[in-house]
Design an enzyme around this catalytic site. Structure first.
Site, PDB file in Angstrom:
ATOM      1  N   ASP A 262       0.811  -1.216   0.000  1.00  0.00           N
ATOM      2  CA  ASP A 262       0.000   0.000   0.000  1.00  0.00           C
ATOM      3  C   ASP A 262       0.847   1.269   0.000  1.00  0.00           C
ATOM      4  O   ASP A 262       1.346   1.683   1.049  1.00  0.00           O
ATOM      5  CB  ASP A 262      -0.917  -0.024   1.239  1.00  0.00           C
ATOM      6  CG  ASP A 262      -1.818   1.188   1.302  1.00  0.00           C
ATOM      7  OD1 ASP A 262      -2.441   1.417   2.364  1.00  0.00           O
ATOM      8  OD2 ASP A 262      -1.893   1.916   0.294  1.00  0.00           O
TER       9      ASP A 262
ATOM     10  N   ASP B 103      -1.686   5.709  -5.092  1.00  0.00           N
ATOM     11  CA  ASP B 103      -2.076   4.887  -3.951  1.00  0.00           C
ATOM     12  C   ASP B 103      -2.432   3.468  -4.382  1.00  0.00           C
ATOM     13  O   ASP B 103      -3.577   3.197  -4.782  1.00  0.00           O
ATOM     14  CB  ASP B 103      -3.259   5.546  -3.251  1.00  0.00           C
ATOM     15  CG  ASP B 103      -3.688   4.783  -2.020  1.00  0.00           C
ATOM     16  OD1 ASP B 103      -4.656   5.207  -1.371  1.00  0.00           O
ATOM     17  OD2 ASP B 103      -3.057   3.750  -1.705  1.00  0.00           O
TER      18      ASP B 103
END
Ligand SMILES: N#Cc1c(N)n[nH]c1N1CCCC1
Length: 329
Positions: free
Chosen positions: A33, A218
């Protein structure tokens, strides 16, 4: 040390991309992430119910795990999910890139969406360490710790629609993208891989300026959440597109032709997001109506997730705080 590559495998509907890491010799599949900064893992200290179906890190089985006395973590994500627990250090190896004193956040509580996603056993946070939630002493991300020993202070994301890709640390594999990378400055003040987005165009249409918006790259977000200026201009070119409350966002007929979206990254590169990638998935088994991979957010910065990564190979340079992009090979 050196470099390391791991295969990035999409969950069903490309909800997230998972890759294996080793913690104290225990191999555990994790969600990588670039939008958060905690490395936390499912553990044998969770309730039996929470552990069910997961790979659970067992600190007692690692000969190198050291408890960080008095340290704790608690993280909550924009989607309402979260995790909390205690902290220690251990050796983490990701495809050969190794950190011997990595902070390991050992979950003692996780929210239901993590429990039910049995493919994922925790997160590897790859945003900037200033967002790390460990207290009383904030800890560094794996990338931050690894940087000084990597051949190059970089990691790359090569994510594919419905297919395996890779995460690589310490090296930029130029066989994975077309042409050369275009680099943009990263604004590190927010702790995200954040850059300016000053204009966009839809298909072969005219370029429209956006007033000083920013975006983050992201990998932990499934879709591409963009400003309403971009989203409304885009879907005005898609017949049958409409906000669909029951689906929770913009949908269109699965037969619709979706134009490409070109978005500026850092002022000097127009990143092409393929229309095909913006057709995210059917909303139901009839395959009549499809859910848009591009959805609106009022959040500034915009949150450009996996839909963008499926079209663009992305390199994250922690040496000079820049982000590089090029179309996939
Ligand atoms: N929400 C959210 C979010 C985000 N913007 N980046 N990563 C996220 N998550 C990682 C695990 C759950 C959500």
């Amino acid at each position: 040390s050196g470099s390391g590559t791991v295969t990035a495998t999409p969950e069903s509907q490309d909800v997230e991309y998972l890759a294996p890491i080793s913690i104290g010799g225990q191999s555990i599949v994790m969600d990588f992430d670039s939008g958060s900064s905690d490395l936390w893992v499912f553990s044998t200290q969770l309730s039996a119910t929470a552990q069910k179906g997961h790979t659970n890190f067992d600190t007692t089985k690692s000969t190198t795990f050291k408890t960080m006395t008095g340290a704790a973590f608690s993280i909550s994500y924009g989607d309402g999910s979260g995790a909390a627990g205690t902290v220690g250090t251990d050796t983490v190896n990701i495809g050969g890139a190794t950190v011997t004193n990595q902070a390991i956040e050992v979950a003692t509580a996780v929210s239901s969406s993590f429990v039910s996603d049995t493919n994922s056993n925790g997160l590897v946070g790859l945003a900037f360490s200033k967002l790390n939630t460990v207290s009383p002493t904030q800890q560094k991300t794996f990338f931050d710790n690894a940087m000084s020993t990597l051949s190059q202070p970089v990691f790359t994301a090569d994510l594919r629609k419905g297919a395996v890709g890779s995460y690589e640390f310490g090296n930029i594999d130029s066989t994975k993208f077309n042409g050369s990378l275009s680099w943009a400055a990263v604004n590190t003040t927010t702790g995200f891989w954040q850059f300016s987005n000053s204009k966009f165009s839809v298909g072969t249409g005219a370029t429209t300026a956006t007033d000083g918006t920013q975006a983050i790259a992201d990998t932990g977000t499934t879709l591409m959440l963009a400003s309403s200026a971009i989203v409304s201009a885009y879907y005005s070119q898609v017949s049958g597109a409409a906000n669909d409350a029951s689906a929770g966002g913009i949908t269109f007929p699965c037969t619709a032709t979706l134009p490409d979206l070109n978005v500026d990254v850092g002022g000097n590169y127009m990143a092409l997001v393929r229309g095909d990638d913006i057709n995210y998935a059917p909303v139901d088994s009839t395959g009549t109506t499809c859910f848009g991979g591009l959805q609106a957010t009022t959040n500034d910065p915009q949150i450009w997730g996996d839909i963008m990564f499926k079209s663009q190979f992305v390199a994250f340079n922690g040496g000079n705080n820049s982000i590089g992009m090029a179309p996939h090979q």
